[in-house]
Write a protein that holds these residues in place. Sequence first.
Motif, mmCIF file in Angstrom:
data_model
loop_
_atom_site.group_PDB
_atom_site.id
_atom_site.type_symbol
_atom_site.label_atom_id
_atom_site.label_comp_id
_atom_site.label_asym_id
_atom_site.label_seq_id
_atom_site.Cartn_x
_atom_site.Cartn_y
_atom_site.Cartn_z
ATOM 1 N N ARG A 1 1.271 5.386 0.138
ATOM 2 C CA ARG A 1 0.322 6.618 0.277
ATOM 3 C C ARG A 1 0.634 7.773 -0.390
ATOM 4 O O ARG A 1 2.069 8.024 -0.761
ATOM 5 N N GLU B 1 0.772 -1.299 0.017
ATOM 6 C CA GLU B 1 0.124 0.091 0.067
ATOM 7 C C GLU B 1 0.706 1.336 -0.001
ATOM 8 O O GLU B 1 1.709 1.366 0.898
ATOM 9 N N SER C 1 -4.397 6.861 -1.971
ATOM 10 C CA SER C 1 -3.314 5.708 -1.665
ATOM 11 C C SER C 1 -3.813 4.694 -2.862
ATOM 12 O O SER C 1 -4.583 4.743 -3.630
#
Length: 689
Positions: A74, A72, A118
């Motif tokens: 950001r 993930e 994100s």
Amino acid sequence: MTDQQHLLFELGSEELPPKTLLKLSNALLDGIVAGLKAADLHFTASKALATPRRLAVLIENLQTAQPDKTVEKRGPAIQAAFAPDGSPSKAALGFATSCGTSFDQLERLKTDKGEWLSYTQAVKGQTTAEIIPDIIRAAIAALPIAKRMRWGSFATEFVRPVHWAVLLFGNKVIETEILGLTTGNSTLGHRFHAPQAIALSKPSDYQAALFDQGKVIADIEQRKAIIREKAEQAAAKVGGIAHIEEDLLEEIAALNEWPVPVTGNFDPRFLALPAEVLITTMQTNQKYFPVKNADGGLLAHFITFSNIESKRPESIQHGNERVVTPRLADAEFFWNQDRKQTLADRVDSLKTIVFQEKLGTVYEKSVRVSKLAERIATQLDANVEHATRAALLAKTDLMTNMVGEFGNLQGLMGRYYALVEGEAAEVAWALEEQYFPKQSGSETAPSTIGQVLAIAEKLDTLTGIFSAGLIPTGDKDPYALRRAALGTLRTMIENNLSLNIPELCAFALEQFPHSFDKAATHTAVVEFIFDRLKGYCLDKGYSADEFDAVMTLAPAEPLDFMQRIAAVKAFRQLPEADSLAAANKRIRNILKKSDTSPATTVGVLVEPQEMELLAAALQSAQDIQPLLAQHDYQATLNRLAGLREVVDAFFDNVMVMTDDAELRANRLALLNLLSEQFLTCADLAKLQS
């Protein structure tokens, strides 16, 4: 579950430096293991293997591929992700591009700290075979090699020329280039007994194949055990006991792939020399194990190891005997020549050796050490004449032939020569003990004069080098000042010597004629020594806050410091400890924050709890005085622990910061009285609950 396979990497070379073989082997293993962990590749066991001609690493049950991951990322905050018209900002579009996707594929990440763009991406793990070559190359590049060499027309560099490389994962070769070599599955056996190539079918066959087909014992620890056992057996056959030191055992194991013991003899006349001289000659020059009798005396035998099984072992024996004889004869010559001149006659020759440019010659150092030794001996009620004599002779054996040949015998030869010359035994032994403790954990000087000289010599070096501006930084410590500081502390503490570090350092600094900031240097060297004391205390099991509690009072004597910190540690085990430590912090905070000065004496008090506390505090002040005089800090703190109930009652029922100025000043004076008592041993407010 991911499949698992064993991994073998072997790098074959010319004979590697024996004294660094184990260091290189362990560093290679550490580098590869670190690389595997960084790549998230799991395994069950790892092992380093090494011989004079190879470094190898065996990894057991290594995953065949990295696990797939969800990553993930950001991006910019939402308020920065859109232009005023609602279209994506440059930051948002740039983030999408960096993720390899379009803006409409981005998500929003909400947390209690805000909202961001994100992107969640599935990342497929690489195969181990793809990753391993770079991990190995990085590990080799990071090896602690002081000077790398090139060979032939190759541009590659290593500690020695390399000849083959094995890289097996399961039953398959990972073909790549390592140091200019193409990896395969063929290793080489013993240079003479089995020089032919040995094909390996899988990593787990490695050690057995080398042993059975190649006359090579790949595990250095196994070779060490074999060498030890065979040396002991060989010594027993001549009625002795092998003298085996770990450093030499490791070096011999690093010199032999197939160790074979050979027993040799030398002329018994050489046994008239100091045993340490013979041992040093045999160990340092020849890599022999000396042989001793049951009483510890040397026998005229030695055990060496050959890297081949000779058909004529007697030839190897006679060859070694021919080589060692002139070595021992040289030592005999040095011994006889050195005794033609006394150590006292050599004192003036120390004027020709510069200790350090700003600090003058070794002779000048000896004079300074003599003055410092005189002061220390006087404080300890030791023999001043012996202390100053030992200090003046301390470095004279550096001018002998024997120490010139065998530097590790300095001090020890001074002791031998001094005894032969009729110097007092206390003086002679001090010449050797000045270097104690010789290494971490070894014994400190056992004799009083040896302790005096060891401390004086180390403090002169410490203060002198600091005065010259050569304070150790990082890992650089060319004058071994950290070891000198720790040796000084250990000598004082472990021999119950009550000596004042700041006072002795100040005296030592006065001996240097060159220009420097004495006050700043004094502060720096004392802090340096007590920094070493902190490490010593932590190694002994004391905690950092216990050290800080004592250090706040800045005790001048290391022995006194240790008595205090031992008392603090014992105090912490008492049920009253937490309550009193918390009360002490509260008292200190009240006194620190108060804008009213405490009364000079405790005047009128009105509450029964404060009057009771005053009576208890006055009594405890009286009770602890004889305990403090005897440095019985544990009994002192035990006595102060008895104040807990009256202290708790005081804080439960009395308002210190009353509006009545006079009463407030008296209550502050009472707290100040308590604070001073608790500060007699340590600052208990530093203790963490």
